[in-house]
Design an enzyme around this catalytic site. Structure first.
Site, PDB file in Angstrom:
ATOM      1  N   LYS A  21       0.835  -1.209   0.000  1.00 34.39           N
ATOM      2  CA  LYS A  21       0.000   0.000   0.000  1.00 34.39           C
ATOM      3  C   LYS A  21       0.865   1.253   0.000  1.00 34.39           C
ATOM      4  O   LYS A  21       0.658   2.167  -0.799  1.00 34.39           O
ATOM      5  CB  LYS A  21      -0.912   0.042   1.250  1.00 34.39           C
ATOM      6  CG  LYS A  21      -1.820  -1.140   1.429  1.00 34.39           C
ATOM      7  CD  LYS A  21      -2.699  -0.987   2.660  1.00 34.39           C
ATOM      8  CE  LYS A  21      -1.940  -0.947   3.969  1.00 34.39           C
ATOM      9  NZ  LYS A  21      -1.248  -2.202   4.315  1.00 34.39           N
ATOM     10  N   ARG A  96      -9.766   1.369   8.140  1.00 32.00           N
ATOM     11  CA  ARG A  96      -9.299   0.050   8.548  1.00 32.00           C
ATOM     12  C   ARG A  96     -10.358  -0.713   9.311  1.00 32.00           C
ATOM     13  O   ARG A  96     -10.133  -1.853   9.703  1.00 32.00           O
ATOM     14  CB  ARG A  96      -8.117   0.283   9.471  1.00 32.00           C
ATOM     15  CG  ARG A  96      -6.924  -0.536   9.185  1.00 32.00           C
ATOM     16  CD  ARG A  96      -5.829   0.062  10.041  1.00 32.00           C
ATOM     17  NE  ARG A  96      -4.694  -0.756  10.038  1.00 32.00           N
ATOM     18  CZ  ARG A  96      -3.546  -0.426   9.449  1.00 32.00           C
ATOM     19  NH1 ARG A  96      -3.430   0.708   8.796  1.00 32.00           N
ATOM     20  NH2 ARG A  96      -2.540  -1.229   9.533  1.00 32.00           N
ATOM     21  N   ARG A 133      11.795  -5.784   5.635  1.00 30.97           N
ATOM     22  CA  ARG A 133      11.720  -4.342   5.319  1.00 30.97           C
ATOM     23  C   ARG A 133      12.667  -3.551   6.230  1.00 30.97           C
ATOM     24  O   ARG A 133      12.768  -3.787   7.422  1.00 30.97           O
ATOM     25  CB  ARG A 133      10.296  -3.836   5.524  1.00 30.97           C
ATOM     26  CG  ARG A 133      10.187  -2.315   5.458  1.00 30.97           C
ATOM     27  CD  ARG A 133       8.784  -1.809   5.451  1.00 30.97           C
ATOM     28  NE  ARG A 133       7.945  -2.407   6.467  1.00 30.97           N
ATOM     29  CZ  ARG A 133       6.629  -2.357   6.467  1.00 30.97           C
ATOM     30  NH1 ARG A 133       5.990  -1.731   5.491  1.00 30.97           N
ATOM     31  NH2 ARG A 133       5.935  -2.916   7.426  1.00 30.97           N
ATOM     32  N   ARG A 166      11.132  -1.339  11.543  1.00 26.45           N
ATOM     33  CA  ARG A 166      10.030  -0.752  12.294  1.00 26.45           C
ATOM     34  C   ARG A 166       9.796  -1.587  13.548  1.00 26.45           C
ATOM     35  O   ARG A 166      10.008  -2.794  13.539  1.00 26.45           O
ATOM     36  CB  ARG A 166       8.764  -0.765  11.426  1.00 26.45           C
ATOM     37  CG  ARG A 166       8.466   0.566  10.797  1.00 26.45           C
ATOM     38  CD  ARG A 166       7.405   0.510   9.751  1.00 26.45           C
ATOM     39  NE  ARG A 166       6.142  -0.102  10.162  1.00 26.45           N
ATOM     40  CZ  ARG A 166       5.060  -0.155   9.389  1.00 26.45           C
ATOM     41  NH1 ARG A 166       5.098   0.365   8.170  1.00 26.45           N
ATOM     42  NH2 ARG A 166       3.959  -0.721   9.794  1.00 26.45           N
ATOM     43  N   ARG A 177      -0.469  -8.751  13.480  1.00 28.44           N
ATOM     44  CA  ARG A 177      -1.092  -7.708  12.642  1.00 28.44           C
ATOM     45  C   ARG A 177      -1.976  -8.335  11.572  1.00 28.44           C
ATOM     46  O   ARG A 177      -3.029  -7.791  11.220  1.00 28.44           O
ATOM     47  CB  ARG A 177      -0.010  -6.832  11.998  1.00 28.44           C
ATOM     48  CG  ARG A 177       0.625  -5.867  12.999  1.00 28.44           C
ATOM     49  CD  ARG A 177       1.971  -5.356  12.533  1.00 28.44           C
ATOM     50  NE  ARG A 177       1.935  -4.625  11.287  1.00 28.44           N
ATOM     51  CZ  ARG A 177       3.010  -4.397  10.530  1.00 28.44           C
ATOM     52  NH1 ARG A 177       4.204  -4.850  10.913  1.00 28.44           N
ATOM     53  NH2 ARG A 177       2.904  -3.721   9.407  1.00 28.44           N
TER      54      ARG A 177
END
Ligand code: AP5
Length: 241
Positions: A21, A96, A133, A166, A177
């Site tokens: 996204k 969301r 990431r 992160r 998540r």
């Protein structure tokens, strides 16, 4: 605007953690001259700045839980009032939940329809992407550092800053998540799916292919199936739902 004449492009890119996204919203926004509005980025900036809001949400975000609807709705409502969002926006990470989606409808009023594009990717690929990431601590650029390729220790190719993970990108938290996504966000698809302004794209392709499919999906909603991001995307559809 950069690609759609006088049409306001009110876009929502939705999908699970790691679907792409943010990657696609950033590119689409840049190519079409509209702002990318990421609620995750807004909240992370508050955490980094140590504001009262940041302190309120820090632990919750690190656990992969959702921030309360009222708080996040108020943040987006204010952001959409900014002049740069008058001709459209790409929302990344909002709405969301079904209450957030209903609130967004109310915020937009007569600003035109919301085009919702769902980016889908299999769960194991999502975990792989998120765990690998890295974010540049200096310029914020996102990069992939796949385990074993040695790149996890490299510095940002853009500015030389240190690459960090992160706080919510560990495998354990990303699996949590994903559970939150399927429980809280997936029901939102039913909220949008029956609208003529809803599309889904395959996010398990190389980023350029995903980008092309997104542009085509948006162009198709706007009545121009040939849209390529460099030309006018077409005229506004008559209604939202
Ligand atoms: P948020 O920041 O929105 O995180 P997320 O939804 O979990 O999404 P990600 O940022 O992890 O993934 P992405 O889909 O943007 O993927 P990306 O492009 O980076 O939210 C974080 C937290 O904030 C939430 O958990 C919650 O606590 C809170 N929050 C935020 N909004 C909220 C809301 N509305 N309500 C309540 N709480 C809220 O790509 C991932 C990786 O894959 C990158 O390394 C990228 O380079 C790579 N990649 C991208 N595309 C491809 C591709 N096609 N092929 C291979 N690799 C790719």
């Amino acid at each position: 605007m950069g690609g759609a004449g006088n049409v306001a492009l009110n876009l929502v890119f939705m999908g699970p953690p790691g679907a792409g996204k943010g990657t696609q919203a950033e590119r689409f926004a840049r190519e079409h001259g509209i702002p990318k509005i990421s609620t995750g980025d807004i909240l992370r900036d508050e955490v980094a700045a140590g504001t009262a809001l940041g302190q309120q949400v820090k632990a919750l975000m690190a656990r992969g839980e959702l921030v309360g609807d009222d708080l996040i709705i108020a943040i987006v409502k204010e952001r959409l009032k900014q002049p740069d969002a008058a001709r459209g926006f790409v929302l990344d990470g909002f709405p969301r939940t079904v209450p957030q989606a209903a609130a967004l409808d109310g915020m937009l009023g007569d600003r035109g329809p919301i085009i919702v594009v769902e980016i889908s990717v299999p769960d194991e690929e999502l975990v792989r992407r998120v765990v690998s990431r890295r974010i540049c601590s200096k310029c914020g650029k996102t990069v992939s550092a796949f385990p074993g390729d040695g790149s996890a220790t490299l510095r940002c190719s853009h500015c030389g800053g240190e690459l960090v993970s992160r706080s919510d990108d560990s495998e354990r938290v990303v699996r949590d998540r994903l559970k939150v996504y399927w429980r809280e966000t997936q029901p939102m698809i039913a909220f949008y799916q029956s609208r003529p302004t809803y599309r889904a794209v395959d996010g398990a392709q190389p980023p350029d292919r995903v980008r092309d499919d997104l542009v085509k999906a948006v162009a198709a909603v706007l009545g121009n199936p040939v849209g390529d991001g460099k030309h006018a995307l077409g005229s506004r559809p008559e209604k939202n739902a």
